[in-house]
Design a protein around this motif. Structure first.
Motif, PDB file in Angstrom:
ATOM      1  N   ASP A 145     -17.179   0.060  24.374  1.00  0.00           N
ATOM      2  CA  ASP A 145     -18.543  -0.458  24.308  1.00  0.00           C
ATOM      3  C   ASP A 145     -19.425   0.105  25.427  1.00  0.00           C
ATOM      4  N   VAL A 146     -19.136  -0.293  26.653  1.00  0.00           N
ATOM      5  CA  VAL A 146     -20.030   0.029  27.762  1.00  0.00           C
ATOM      6  C   VAL A 146     -20.133   1.542  27.996  1.00  0.00           C
ATOM      7  N   THR A 155     -21.887   3.535  25.156  1.00  0.00           N
ATOM      8  CA  THR A 155     -23.272   3.084  25.100  1.00  0.00           C
ATOM      9  C   THR A 155     -24.062   3.646  26.271  1.00  0.00           C
ATOM     10  N   GLN A 211     -15.945  -0.750  41.843  1.00  0.00           N
ATOM     11  CA  GLN A 211     -14.808  -1.638  41.602  1.00  0.00           C
ATOM     12  C   GLN A 211     -14.031  -1.125  40.403  1.00  0.00           C
ATOM     13  N   MET A 219      -9.363  -1.104  31.590  1.00  0.00           N
ATOM     14  CA  MET A 219      -9.877  -0.968  32.947  1.00  0.00           C
ATOM     15  C   MET A 219     -11.181  -1.760  33.098  1.00  0.00           C
ATOM     16  N   ASN A 220     -11.218  -2.617  34.101  1.00  0.00           N
ATOM     17  CA  ASN A 220     -12.491  -3.203  34.507  1.00  0.00           C
ATOM     18  C   ASN A 220     -13.129  -2.248  35.502  1.00  0.00           C
ATOM     19  N   HIS A 221     -14.427  -2.090  35.409  1.00  0.00           N
ATOM     20  CA  HIS A 221     -15.063  -1.179  36.369  1.00  0.00           C
ATOM     21  C   HIS A 221     -16.552  -1.457  36.503  1.00  0.00           C
ATOM     22  N   THR A 222     -17.117  -1.033  37.622  1.00  0.00           N
ATOM     23  CA  THR A 222     -18.550  -1.138  37.841  1.00  0.00           C
ATOM     24  C   THR A 222     -19.268  -0.330  36.756  1.00  0.00           C
ATOM     25  N   ALA A 223     -20.217  -0.976  36.092  1.00  0.00           N
ATOM     26  CA  ALA A 223     -20.866  -0.322  34.953  1.00  0.00           C
ATOM     27  C   ALA A 223     -22.192   0.322  35.328  1.00  0.00           C
ATOM     28  N   SER A 224     -22.629   0.153  36.577  1.00  0.00           N
ATOM     29  CA  SER A 224     -23.911   0.736  36.980  1.00  0.00           C
ATOM     30  C   SER A 224     -23.823   2.252  37.057  1.00  0.00           C
ATOM     31  N   PHE A 269     -14.288   5.356  31.386  1.00  0.00           N
ATOM     32  CA  PHE A 269     -13.050   5.905  30.823  1.00  0.00           C
ATOM     33  C   PHE A 269     -13.189   6.006  29.314  1.00  0.00           C
ATOM     34  N   ARG A 295     -19.234   1.406  15.643  1.00  0.00           N
ATOM     35  CA  ARG A 295     -20.026   2.569  16.011  1.00  0.00           C
ATOM     36  C   ARG A 295     -19.213   3.837  15.792  1.00  0.00           C
ATOM     37  N   ASP A 340     -22.310  -6.298  38.540  1.00  0.00           N
ATOM     38  CA  ASP A 340     -22.354  -4.949  37.993  1.00  0.00           C
ATOM     39  C   ASP A 340     -21.040  -4.527  37.354  1.00  0.00           C
ATOM     40  N   VAL A 341     -20.071  -5.418  37.363  1.00  0.00           N
ATOM     41  CA  VAL A 341     -18.734  -5.026  36.924  1.00  0.00           C
ATOM     42  C   VAL A 341     -18.473  -5.496  35.497  1.00  0.00           C
ATOM     43  N   MET A 342     -18.038  -4.549  34.664  1.00  0.00           N
ATOM     44  CA  MET A 342     -17.667  -4.853  33.301  1.00  0.00           C
ATOM     45  C   MET A 342     -16.196  -5.248  33.281  1.00  0.00           C
ATOM     46  N   CYS A 364     -12.692   3.117  26.282  1.00  0.00           N
ATOM     47  CA  CYS A 364     -13.659   2.061  26.531  1.00  0.00           C
ATOM     48  C   CYS A 364     -14.546   1.986  25.291  1.00  0.00           C
ATOM     49  N   TYR A 418     -26.422  -1.797  33.994  1.00  0.00           N
ATOM     50  CA  TYR A 418     -26.049  -1.785  32.579  1.00  0.00           C
ATOM     51  C   TYR A 418     -27.128  -2.482  31.755  1.00  0.00           C
ATOM     52  N   HIS A 419     -27.574  -1.815  30.716  1.00  0.00           N
ATOM     53  CA  HIS A 419     -28.607  -2.349  29.829  1.00  0.00           C
ATOM     54  C   HIS A 419     -29.937  -2.590  30.545  1.00  0.00           C
ATOM     55  N   GLU A 420     -30.191  -1.836  31.592  1.00  0.00           N
ATOM     56  CA  GLU A 420     -31.515  -1.899  32.225  1.00  0.00           C
ATOM     57  C   GLU A 420     -32.569  -1.447  31.227  1.00  0.00           C
TER      58      GLU A 420
END
Lengths: 159, 203
Positions: free
Chosen positions: B82-83, B86, B153, B165-170, B77, A37, A83-85, B80, B186-188
């Motif tokens: 992808d998430v 996006t 998180q 970093m892992n993190h809450t994606a909401s 961050f 991308r 919810d965690v990535m 990152c 995420y992706h809703e």
């Protein structure tokens, strides 16, 4: 090494046949549509996605890569836990089973281009060398798609 | 360094426990998630709270700067792949569909990686998506404070040569009084997400 690259590039061009097909071959592994991308300015990382098909009798393994567009290329995976990535590096790479497929796609396994020399620009192509355990190295090009390609808001879903 | 890592780990552990607790309180997930399930009657849910950070123009910002307009807050961050891009791209598409009412909503990306995300880097990053996005960063303590307040998180993961970093994606939705309104996962489904934003903008 350089000669090997040139040879594999030539082989890739021959097997690809046309730029539209955008697939490559390394030994028994077919590399289908490597893409990424576009990145925002200042972004230090980009992803890389592709499908690997192994029509050989033996499993092979994607173990790494390199690109002039980035300081280094790593293989990572991502998964959602609630919810965690969560992301982590796959230091042993990705296995491509004999007669099977391995898919590096958004939301899962991906290449990480780390330390981008410049933003990835939609419509451009980025050289990338993939290293396989058995098939050796092959030069491919990442086709740079739109910044939101492959997501829920992506109007076209050609991947 | 070792001490910093232990503190980080301890922080992450606390964040995990806190978010598990928060999730048990307010986050309703399941097969119908996204079909309108805004959390409406959690009283004063324990999500959100005071913070003090630096915005992408280098200025001090607190929760008071968000008050008066509803807010859409995403934690992420810039390293990152992808998430985060996006999610920002999808929010940008939703802002377009919201039309002019998007002007009455705060859209914020909060960095969970202040070590690398300076205000300047965040500025260019978020503005590449939409001029209305703001980026918040700060010291590690300031980031810890807001992620704890929002029950996000955050977990630092070492790689061979660096870290991620892992993190809450909401995406967090807060009303104009900074009270928790709901989340977009995420992706809703984008139509469901738009319906939530329309309700938020009218709230």
């Amino acid at each position: 090494m350089r000669i090997l690259h040139a040879a594999s590039l030539a082989a890739a061009l021959l097997t690809a046949g046309s730029a539209l097909a955008h697939d490559y071959r390394a030994g028994s592994v077919e590399i289908d549509h490597p893409w990424s991308r576009a990145t925002p300015p200042n972004a230090n990382v980009g992803g890389g996605y592709l499908t690997l098909r192994n029509d050989g009798e033996e499993p092979d393994r994607l173990i790494g890569g390199s690109s002039p567009a980035a300081e280094r290329v790593e293989i990572h995976t991502m998964e959602m836990e609630g919810d965690v990535m969560r992301m982590r590096q796959l230091p042993d790479g990705v296995e491509i089973p004999a007669g099977g497929t391995a898919e590096l796609a958004p939301g899962g396994m991906h290449l990480m281009l780390i330390g981008l020399a410049a933003p990835l620009v939609e419509g451009e192509r980025v050289p990338l060398t993939l290293e396989f355990e058995k098939a050796g190295s092959v030069e491919v090009e990442l086709a740079i798609d739109a910044i939101g390609a492959g997501g829920a808001a992506d109007a076209h879903s050609g991947h | 360094m070792r001490r910093a890592r232990i503190v980080l780990l301890a922080g992450a552990a606390i964040a995990v426990l806190a978010s598990a607790y928060a999730a048990s309180l307010v986050v309703s997930r399941g097969p119908v998630a996204g079909s309108g399930g805004l959390v409406s009657s959690t009283g004063t849910a324990a999500i959100g709270g005071p913070f003090s950070m630096i915005d992408d123009r280098g200025e001090r910002v607190t929760e008071a700067d968000l008050t008066g307009k509803p807010s859409v807050i995403f934690f992420g961050f810039t390293y990152c792949p992808d998430v985060c891009p996006t999610t920002l791209f999808e929010l940008t598409a939703l802002m377009e569909r919201l039309g002019s009412s998007a002007d009455d909503v705060n859209f914020v990306m909060v960095s969970v990686d202040p070590e690398r995300d300076t205000p300047e880097i965040l500025h260019e990053y978020v503005k590449a998506f939409d001029q209305r996005f703001r980026g918040f960063t700060g010291t590690q303590e300031e980031v810890d404070r807001i992620t704890e307040a929002y029950k996000v998180q955050v977990e630092r993961v070492e790689t061979e040569q660096s870290y991620t970093m892992n993190h809450t994606a909401s995406v967090y939705l807060m009303d104009s009084d900074n009270r928790f309104f709901g989340t977009i996962s995420y992706h809703e489904d984008q139509n469901a997400a738009l319906a939530k934003l329309e309700r938020l903008a009218g709230a």
